[in-house]
Design a protein around this motif. Structure first.
Motif, PDB file in Angstrom:
ATOM      1  N   LEU A 141       0.777  -1.392  -0.130  1.00  0.00           N
ATOM      2  CA  LEU A 141      -0.096  -0.004  -0.204  1.00  0.00           C
ATOM      3  C   LEU A 141       0.876   1.131  -0.104  1.00  0.00           C
ATOM      4  CD1 LEU A 141      -2.896   1.208   0.424  1.00  0.00           C
ATOM      5  CD2 LEU A 141      -2.860   0.989   2.845  1.00  0.00           C
ATOM      6  N   LEU A 142       0.783   2.277  -0.941  1.00  0.00           N
ATOM      7  CA  LEU A 142       1.393   3.363  -1.015  1.00  0.00           C
ATOM      8  C   LEU A 142       0.803   4.844  -0.320  1.00  0.00           C
ATOM      9  CD1 LEU A 142       2.378   2.839  -4.569  1.00  0.00           C
ATOM     10  CD2 LEU A 142       3.683   2.069  -2.675  1.00  0.00           C
ATOM     11  N   PRO A 143       1.396   5.153   0.414  1.00  0.00           N
ATOM     12  CA  PRO A 143       0.994   6.475   1.129  1.00  0.00           C
ATOM     13  C   PRO A 143       1.025   7.807   0.580  1.00  0.00           C
ATOM     14  CG  PRO A 143       3.022   5.925   2.263  1.00  0.00           C
ATOM     15  CD  PRO A 143       2.792   4.923   1.079  1.00  0.00           C
ATOM     16  N   MET A 144      -0.021   8.726   0.628  1.00  0.00           N
ATOM     17  CA  MET A 144       0.102  10.036   0.185  1.00  0.00           C
ATOM     18  C   MET A 144       0.200  10.301  -1.149  1.00  0.00           C
ATOM     19  SD  MET A 144      -0.325  12.142   2.710  1.00  0.00           S
ATOM     20  CE  MET A 144       0.398  13.549   2.143  1.00  0.00           C
ATOM     21  N   VAL A 145      -0.412   9.337  -1.974  1.00  0.00           N
ATOM     22  CA  VAL A 145      -0.471   9.562  -3.468  1.00  0.00           C
ATOM     23  C   VAL A 145      -1.332  10.574  -3.871  1.00  0.00           C
ATOM     24  CG1 VAL A 145      -0.837   8.360  -5.794  1.00  0.00           C
ATOM     25  CG2 VAL A 145       0.527   7.177  -3.928  1.00  0.00           C
ATOM     26  N   THR A 146      -0.875  11.325  -5.017  1.00  0.00           N
ATOM     27  CA  THR A 146      -1.708  12.535  -5.459  1.00  0.00           C
ATOM     28  C   THR A 146      -1.862  12.529  -6.817  1.00  0.00           C
ATOM     29  OG1 THR A 146       0.289  14.042  -5.500  1.00  0.00           O
ATOM     30  CG2 THR A 146      -1.251  14.154  -3.456  1.00  0.00           C
ATOM     31  N   GLU A 147      -1.214  11.711  -7.681  1.00  0.00           N
ATOM     32  CA  GLU A 147      -1.332  11.510  -8.967  1.00  0.00           C
ATOM     33  C   GLU A 147      -1.004  10.309  -9.510  1.00  0.00           C
ATOM     34  OE1 GLU A 147       2.544  13.769 -10.420  1.00  0.00           O
ATOM     35  OE2 GLU A 147       0.875  15.015 -10.111  1.00  0.00           O
ATOM     36  N   VAL A 148      -1.385   9.895 -10.734  1.00  0.00           N
ATOM     37  CA  VAL A 148      -1.272   8.713 -11.354  1.00  0.00           C
ATOM     38  C   VAL A 148       0.194   8.156 -11.523  1.00  0.00           C
ATOM     39  CG1 VAL A 148      -1.747   7.163 -13.318  1.00  0.00           C
ATOM     40  CG2 VAL A 148      -3.549   8.631 -12.409  1.00  0.00           C
ATOM     41  N   GLY A 149       1.153   9.487 -11.986  1.00  0.00           N
ATOM     42  CA  GLY A 149       2.293   9.196 -12.400  1.00  0.00           C
ATOM     43  C   GLY A 149       3.213   8.484 -11.123  1.00  0.00           C
ATOM     44  N   LEU A 201     -10.675  12.540  -6.030  1.00  0.00           N
ATOM     45  CA  LEU A 201     -10.913  13.266  -7.048  1.00  0.00           C
ATOM     46  C   LEU A 201     -10.485  12.430  -8.534  1.00  0.00           C
ATOM     47  CD1 LEU A 201     -10.705  16.932  -6.098  1.00  0.00           C
ATOM     48  CD2 LEU A 201     -12.848  15.771  -6.531  1.00  0.00           C
ATOM     49  N   GLN A 202      -9.349  11.900  -8.324  1.00  0.00           N
ATOM     50  CA  GLN A 202      -8.995  11.083  -9.358  1.00  0.00           C
ATOM     51  C   GLN A 202      -8.868   9.529  -8.953  1.00  0.00           C
ATOM     52  OE1 GLN A 202      -4.589  12.618  -9.963  1.00  0.00           O
ATOM     53  NE2 GLN A 202      -5.538  13.033 -12.098  1.00  0.00           N
ATOM     54  N   ALA A 203      -9.771   9.103  -8.110  1.00  0.00           N
ATOM     55  CA  ALA A 203      -9.895   7.509  -8.037  1.00  0.00           C
ATOM     56  C   ALA A 203     -10.089   6.846  -9.353  1.00  0.00           C
ATOM     57  CB  ALA A 203     -11.083   7.412  -6.897  1.00  0.00           C
ATOM     58  N   GLU A 204     -10.986   7.158 -10.093  1.00  0.00           N
ATOM     59  CA  GLU A 204     -11.280   6.326 -11.257  1.00  0.00           C
ATOM     60  C   GLU A 204      -9.820   6.161 -12.186  1.00  0.00           C
ATOM     61  OE1 GLU A 204     -13.453   6.352 -15.630  1.00  0.00           O
ATOM     62  OE2 GLU A 204     -14.290   7.579 -13.790  1.00  0.00           O
ATOM     63  N   ALA A 245      -7.484   3.966 -10.108  1.00  0.00           N
ATOM     64  CA  ALA A 245      -8.114   2.573  -9.965  1.00  0.00           C
ATOM     65  C   ALA A 245      -7.541   1.528 -11.352  1.00  0.00           C
ATOM     66  CB  ALA A 245      -9.542   2.561  -9.764  1.00  0.00           C
ATOM     67  N   GLU A 246      -7.409   2.608 -12.300  1.00  0.00           N
ATOM     68  CA  GLU A 246      -7.193   1.955 -13.632  1.00  0.00           C
ATOM     69  C   GLU A 246      -5.664   1.111 -13.380  1.00  0.00           C
ATOM     70  OE1 GLU A 246      -6.410   2.874 -18.342  1.00  0.00           O
ATOM     71  OE2 GLU A 246      -6.987   4.517 -16.755  1.00  0.00           O
ATOM     72  N   HIS A 247      -4.852   1.587 -12.707  1.00  0.00           N
ATOM     73  CA  HIS A 247      -3.683   1.000 -12.357  1.00  0.00           C
ATOM     74  C   HIS A 247      -3.126   0.504 -11.175  1.00  0.00           C
ATOM     75  CE1 HIS A 247      -2.637   3.169 -16.404  1.00  0.00           C
ATOM     76  NE2 HIS A 247      -3.051   4.109 -15.664  1.00  0.00           N
ATOM     77  N   ALA A 248      -4.026   0.681 -10.172  1.00  0.00           N
ATOM     78  CA  ALA A 248      -4.107   0.246  -8.875  1.00  0.00           C
ATOM     79  C   ALA A 248      -4.755  -1.223  -8.933  1.00  0.00           C
ATOM     80  CB  ALA A 248      -4.274   1.062  -7.751  1.00  0.00           C
ATOM     81  N   ASP A 249      -4.426  -2.117  -7.976  1.00  0.00           N
ATOM     82  CA  ASP A 249      -5.124  -3.190  -7.747  1.00  0.00           C
ATOM     83  C   ASP A 249      -6.356  -3.017  -6.751  1.00  0.00           C
ATOM     84  OD1 ASP A 249      -3.752  -5.124  -9.172  1.00  0.00           O
ATOM     85  OD2 ASP A 249      -2.201  -4.384  -8.025  1.00  0.00           O
ATOM     86  N   GLY A 301     -15.468   5.467  -8.493  1.00  0.00           N
ATOM     87  CA  GLY A 301     -14.203   5.366  -9.453  1.00  0.00           C
ATOM     88  C   GLY A 301     -13.488   4.095  -9.620  1.00  0.00           C
ATOM     89  N   ALA A 302     -13.495   3.565  -8.214  1.00  0.00           N
ATOM     90  CA  ALA A 302     -13.011   2.371  -8.489  1.00  0.00           C
ATOM     91  C   ALA A 302     -13.858   1.152  -9.034  1.00  0.00           C
ATOM     92  CB  ALA A 302     -12.741   1.748  -6.763  1.00  0.00           C
TER      93      ALA A 302
END
Length: 837
Positions: free
Chosen positions: A659-667, A702-705, A708-712, A756-757
């Motif tokens: 699990l990755l903490p404090m993610v704010t963008e897909v990059g 706000l970017q959950a969708e 979720a495209e790249h996270a499990d 989004g998920a």
């Protein structure tokens, strides 16, 4: 002749990370026995003078030197721990006793490698040996370089010491006090904390009286009520900034929360007298029976006067340091257990222990020949009288906190072991208990508490409610006349202490306790079964843990897995980072403790406000918004790399999720995922473990969708998400209780995350405190959450709550909650729709 009224700024004598004395691995220095100070873990090979002054002592073995500054402060500089045993080998002293030195002048050089290999530790001390005459105020606890500002030293005679600081015109402002109940302990502590952030002197004026803003007792003694208009005066170099900050602090109301509110159950004072019954006020609800056990108070020795101040003053300082250490330990424990009530109460105690109104009075009495015990006792009682004479019941209750400190310091002075020999299951009677009394009694398993005095809004009452201990206060002096050991019934809900219950009544009370315990046992008996709603929707109830021991506890309590392993436990309170093997063994231990169940391991979440001694980071104006979580991993990739290598070597790997903490963008997610895939290739791992993203900043929700495209999977951290969404620091004394994750804005972000998920058929969990709140369980299920990660002891309770619910009803009502206007409105609606049993 030294000018001891002059404030002095000490510069760093060495380069390296700064540590508080409490973190020094030496009992003498850590206890403060040699004086107040600070430590540095050096990375350079020369010790420099922190100020201009005269060398008054050089150690025979050249490992230490003492400088007397021009204001009279005497500063011991001690290079390394146990370095006296090296007999000067590896050291070259550059000055001698009597030399005049300038600030940042080299004092000694040493062989970094040679000394480092032979001594216990290179951690070096800067100790103010005449701490009784001066206050020491750290400027930074970050890493420093030689010559950078490190500490302020101010003479304890506050008026003289600040003579220079208060130069300039005095400015004034008026404000209406918004704090509920006026300036009692917590609001006063907030004002004091605000004032201490500035160099200027500040005073509060009300009803013809004044008090310095740095005195908690002085502020409380003004008896300022809610909506009273007060005047603030400031004088000094930053007077304007100080004034504006203080006016804002006075005008920003502490929330109407459980800290200030009395419990709903209060005894009716008009109730007719009943034979064999004492009536009081409910401070914490409950119904219990058991033997009465009366506590006694401390007796002072008879030799009050004609004492040597040179003996009594150090005795008081040692006792004060001892109690500070005790309270620091309590605070550390409270922080680890996320017990905000306990933390706030004992932080206020620590502030009281530094209050000049108390300390100056006690020291003056000692200077006149009074014994330290009696001087401290008189100083406390004088301030208690001030608070009681205000006419405010709330402030009179706060005198109890002062008496707590009185008892603790007296015990330290008298050498008494602070321990009550109370049998488990007893109902404790006392004139008035203190917060520290309560913590000890709770740990000893007492059944309930009753006091002759005290109030329902006291700190003891708050702690009793938090511990689930039934408590009655204001029972009157007749309580103390009751015989020891006879059976009583404490009906806190009804405000009654039944002194002569018959066998039938005792059996009835016992049965009520049995019923309550059976309900808990039934929940626990079913805790190992899956949690499904009435219409068959499975909800995973997993645990938040921070060690293999806690994981074993969670498994025993029926957890479906670990929803959040906080890996920070491996990295904090140590001098070096754990290597790959140490990490692997720790993570493997957690996995092994969970049988065949899965474990979600969060990568290290430090930085910002969570510092590591061996990882110096730049000071940040807004640390909560700074270099933390995944951002730190990007800045220091070697730390995350080691952690990922350790995670990828645990077996079986398919039961581990990252699990990755404090993610704010897909990059950010893609960068870490690519690194994991590269490491899998290096280590010959065919399939990488699942990788999830913490949703704890609004940008991620706000970017959950897209995430979720790249996270499990996605896991919502409601604690941080709340403070970032509401723009309120959850550790802020005046705002923390308003950071409520049931706020409609938070619920909308949770709903958006689940929606989004769902687009990519990913599941969503919640690992923040909201998951442990049974009132929130139907709301989260209704919004689409399918995993709840809670504290281990709540597994059975939350699973039982899930089984009472129907998903369709939860979905319908949860959507309505999004339209409400406040967290309070949401909570009220939840109580109506899904009442707790």
């Amino acid at each position: 002749m030294p000018d001891n009224n002059k404030e002095l700024t000490l510069s760093a004598p060495l380069s390296g990370p700064v540590l508080t004395l409490a973190k020094v691995p030496d009992a003498v220095f850590a206890s403060g026995a040699m004086g107040d100070g600070i430590a540095i873990d050096p990375i350079n090979d020369t010790l420099y003078s922190p100020c201009a002054g005269v060398i008054i002592h050089v150690a025979r073995s050249s490992h230490a030197v003492t400088v007397r500054a021009d204001n009279g402060a005497e500063i011991l500089l001690h290079l390394g721990l146990d370095t006296v045993e090296l007999n000067g080998e590896g050291f070259a002293m550059l000055v001698k006793e009597g030399d005049r030195v300038s600030q940042s002048q080299p004092l000694l050089r040493y062989d970094l490698d040679k000394v480092g290999q032979q001594c216990k530790s290179l951690i070096s001390l800067l100790i103010l040996t005449n701490s009784a005459d001066f206050h020491l105020r750290p400027i930074t606890l970050k890493a420093v370089k030689v010559g950078e500002p490190l500490l302020h030293i101010v003479a304890r005679n506050a008026e003289a010491a600040n003579a220079e600081a208060v130069a300039g015109p005095e400015i004034h402002g008026q404000v209406r006090v918004a704090h509920r109940g006026g300036l009692h302990a917590r609001p006063a502590a907030l004002i004091r904390q605000t004032a201490q952030g500035f160099k200027s002197q500040a005073h509060l004026h009300f009803a013809g009286k004044s008090a310095p803003c740095n005195s908690l007792i002085g502020l409380m003694g003004l008896a300022v009520g809610e909506q009273d208009e007060v005047q603030v005066s400031c004088q000094g170099p930053d007077a304007e900034a100080a004034l504006q900050a203080l006016l804002a602090a006075l005008a920003t109301a502490l929330p109407d929360d459980h800290h200030a509110a009395a419990p709903v159950c209060v005894a009716a004072p008009e109730r007719p007298v009943e034979a064999g019954t004492l009536h009081g006020v409910c401070a914490a609800p409950g119904l219990v029976g058991g033997p009465l056990f009366r506590l006694s108070t401390i007796s002072l020795p008879t030799d009050a006067g004609n004492n040597d101040p040179l003996e009594q003053m150090p005795a008081l300082e040692a006792a004060l340091n001892h109690v500070r250490c005790e309270i620091d330990g309590t605070l550390t424990q409270a922080k680890k257990q996320k017990n905000a009530d306990e933390e706030a109460i004992f932080a206020a105690h620590l502030a009281l222990l530094e209050d000049p109104a108390l300390l100056d009075a006690a020291r003056q009495s000692i200077a006149q020949g009074t014994a330290a015990t009696h001087a401290w006792n008189q100083s406390i009682e004088a301030q208690c009288t001030v608070l009681q004479d205000t006419g405010s019941a709330l402030l009179a209750e706060r005198a109890n906190d002062l008496r707590d400190l009185k008892q603790r310091v007296l015990r330290a002075l008298l050498g008494e072991a602070w321990h009550y020999d109370v049998p488990a299951g007893a109902i404790v009677a006392a004139h008035e208990l203190t917060p520290s009394d309560l913590l000890q009694l709770s740990a000893q398993g007492v059944a309930g508490l009753c006091m002759a005095e005290g109030g329902a809004t006291s700190h003891v009452a708050i702690l009793a409610r938090g511990k689930g201990l039934p408590c009655l206060v204001a029972l009157g002096s007749a309580l103390l006349d009751q015989p020891q050991g006879h059976a009583v019934v404490l009906d806190a809900d009804g405000g009654r202490l039944e002194l002569t219950p018959n066998d039938e009544r005792l059996a009835e009370v016992n049965q009520a306790q049995i019923d309550r315990q059976q309900r808990r046992d039934a929940q626990q008996a079913n805790a190992h079964l899956p949690a499904e709603t009435r219409n068959g929707v499975a909800i995973e109830v997993v645990a938040n843990v921070a060690s293999s021991h806690e994981a074993a506890d969670a498994f025993a309590n029926g957890a479906d897995g670990v929803g959040l392993l906080r890996t920070e436990f491996l990295f904090v309170d140590r001098q070096t980072a754990p290597d790959v093997e140490e990490q692997r063994l720790a993570y493997q231990g957690v996995l092994d403790a969970m049988g065949e169940k899965s474990v979600i391991i969060r990568t290290i979440d430090v930085g910002g406000d969570k510092q590591l001694d061996y990882l110096p980071l730049p000071a940040e104006a807004n640390p909560v918004l700074g270099l933390r979580g995944i951002r730190l991993a990007q800045a220091r990739p070697e730390i995350l790399d080691q952690q990922l290598r350790a995670l990828l070597q645990i077996r079986p790997l398919q039961r581990c999720r990252i699990l990755l903490p404090m993610v704010t963008e897909v990059g950010e997610l893609l960068q870490i995922r690519q690194r994991v895939e590269a490491l899998c290739l290096q280590l010959g791992i065919a399939q990488r473990p699942e990788i999830g993203v913490m949703i704890e900043v609004p940008a991620a929700a706000l970017q959950a969708e897209q995430l979720a495209e790249h996270a499990d999977f996605l896991s919502i951290g409601t604690n941080d998400l709340s403070q970032y969404t509401l723009a309120m620091d959850r550790d802020h004394a005046g705002l923390a209780a308003r950071v409520d994750a049931l706020h409609p804005a938070l619920l909308r972000l949770i709903a958006m995350t689940c929606e989004g998920a769902a687009v990519h058929k990913r599941w969503v969990g919640v690992c923040g405190a909201l998951a442990s709140d049974p009132l929130a369980t139907p709301v989260l299920i209704g919004l689409g959450v399918t995993e709840l990660s809670v504290s281990p002891v709540q597994i059975g309770e939350i699973k039982d709550r899930v089984r009472q619910l129907h998903e369709a009803e939860c979905q319908r009502l949860a959507r309505d909650l999004l339209k409400l206007s406040s967290a309070a409105a949401v909570r009220e609606a939840c109580h109506q729709h899904w009442p707790l049993r």
